[in-house]
Design an enzyme around this catalytic site. Structure first.
Site, PDB file in Angstrom:
ATOM      1  N   HIS A 196       2.875 -32.538   8.346  1.00 46.93           N
ATOM      2  CA  HIS A 196       2.264 -31.172   7.972  1.00 46.93           C
ATOM      3  C   HIS A 196       1.088 -31.289   6.917  1.00 46.93           C
ATOM      4  O   HIS A 196       0.544 -30.191   6.857  1.00 46.93           O
ATOM      5  CB  HIS A 196       3.549 -30.319   7.560  1.00 46.93           C
ATOM      6  N   CYS A 209       2.673  -3.687   3.823  1.00 53.48           N
ATOM      7  CA  CYS A 209       1.758  -2.475   4.373  1.00 53.48           C
ATOM      8  C   CYS A 209       2.408  -1.909   5.584  1.00 53.48           C
ATOM      9  O   CYS A 209       3.780  -2.215   5.835  1.00 53.48           O
ATOM     10  CB  CYS A 209       0.251  -2.872   4.205  1.00 53.48           C
ATOM     11  N   HIS A 253       6.471 -25.796   7.577  1.00 53.62           N
ATOM     12  CA  HIS A 253       5.367 -26.297   8.395  1.00 53.62           C
ATOM     13  C   HIS A 253       4.196 -26.075   7.527  1.00 53.62           C
ATOM     14  O   HIS A 253       3.049 -26.806   7.457  1.00 53.62           O
ATOM     15  CB  HIS A 253       5.359 -25.981   9.733  1.00 53.62           C
ATOM     16  N   ASP A 271       0.886  -1.214  -0.098  1.00 51.32           N
ATOM     17  CA  ASP A 271       0.027  -0.027  -0.060  1.00 51.32           C
ATOM     18  C   ASP A 271       0.870   1.051  -0.052  1.00 51.32           C
ATOM     19  O   ASP A 271       2.168   1.077  -0.054  1.00 51.32           O
ATOM     20  CB  ASP A 271      -0.926  -0.054   1.198  1.00 51.32           C
ATOM     21  N   THR A 321       2.119  -2.460   8.663  1.00 48.43           N
ATOM     22  CA  THR A 321       2.335  -3.611   9.800  1.00 48.43           C
ATOM     23  C   THR A 321       2.569  -4.966   9.103  1.00 48.43           C
ATOM     24  O   THR A 321       3.038  -6.001   9.760  1.00 48.43           O
ATOM     25  CB  THR A 321       1.288  -3.574  10.896  1.00 48.43           C
TER      26      THR A 321
HETATM   27  C1  RB5 Z   1      -2.340   2.369   6.530  1.00 47.93           C
HETATM   28  O1  RB5 Z   1      -2.450   3.602   7.418  1.00 47.93           O
HETATM   29  C2  RB5 Z   1      -2.027   1.356   7.552  1.00 47.93           C
HETATM   30  O2  RB5 Z   1      -3.353   1.215   8.132  1.00 47.93           O
HETATM   31  C3  RB5 Z   1      -1.795  -0.066   6.724  1.00 47.93           C
HETATM   32  O3  RB5 Z   1      -0.488   0.263   5.923  1.00 47.93           O
HETATM   33  C4  RB5 Z   1      -1.440  -1.137   7.453  1.00 47.93           C
HETATM   34  O4  RB5 Z   1      -0.559  -1.072   8.425  1.00 47.93           O
HETATM   35  C5  RB5 Z   1      -2.690  -1.859   7.746  1.00 47.93           C
HETATM   36  O5  RB5 Z   1      -2.682  -3.015   8.445  1.00 47.93           O
END
Ligand code: RB5
Length: 148
Positions: free
Chosen positions: A133, A65, A98, A8, A67
């Protein structure tokens, strides 16, 4: 291998670093975008990369993204996808051995470029061990089918 990649807007800056690294390792890369820092939505790219893996247009997928969480959830909504979000290489390696993961996700706000490369390398170098597995993957597939 043929590897699909997407992110993203938050993962946008880390993506080209990973693309270059994948090429250095000898892989073919299909970049699903985005191609600017304009605000976007992770489900779009999670879906596109996941579908390209399921259709066998690509062998594996990598998603970034903030996280790694949202984009991995998006990918996991596509039938047949086993996406893992990792912030260290051990889980990345084991997720292939696995869980036979076919999509790797990580967060650009969580890992730096060098750690991300290490995670990618361990994930790509590992392979599914099968055996005990295999039965569990079949169980996951049955769970997925039960939602039809
Ligand atoms: C975008 O602000 C953020 O929510 C996205 O990059 C991500 O971390 C979502 O899981």
């Amino acid at each position: 291998m043929k590897i699909a990649i997407g992110s993203d807007h938050v993962g946008f800056e880390l993506k080209p670093i990973i693309v270059e690294y994948l090429k250095e390792l000898g892989h073919e890369v299909e970049d699903f975008g985005p191609f600017s820092t304009e605000r976007t939505d992770y489900p779009v790219y999670g879906q596109q990369v996941a579908q390209s893996v399921i259709s066998e247009q690509n062998d594996l997928g990598i998603l970034i993204c903030g996280t790694g969480v949202g984009i991995s959830i998006a990918a996991n909504k596509i039938k047949g996808i086993r996406a893992v979000v990792c912030s260290e290489p051990y889980s990345a390696k084991l997720s292939r051995e696995h869980n036979n993961t076919n999509v790797l996700a990580f967060g650009s706000r969580v890992v730096g470029a060098e750690l991300a490369k290490m995670i990618v390398k361990e994930w790509l170098d590992a392979s599914f061990e099968g055996g005990r597995h295999e039965k569990r993957i079949k169980m996951l597939n049955a769970l997925e089918k039960s939602n039809d």
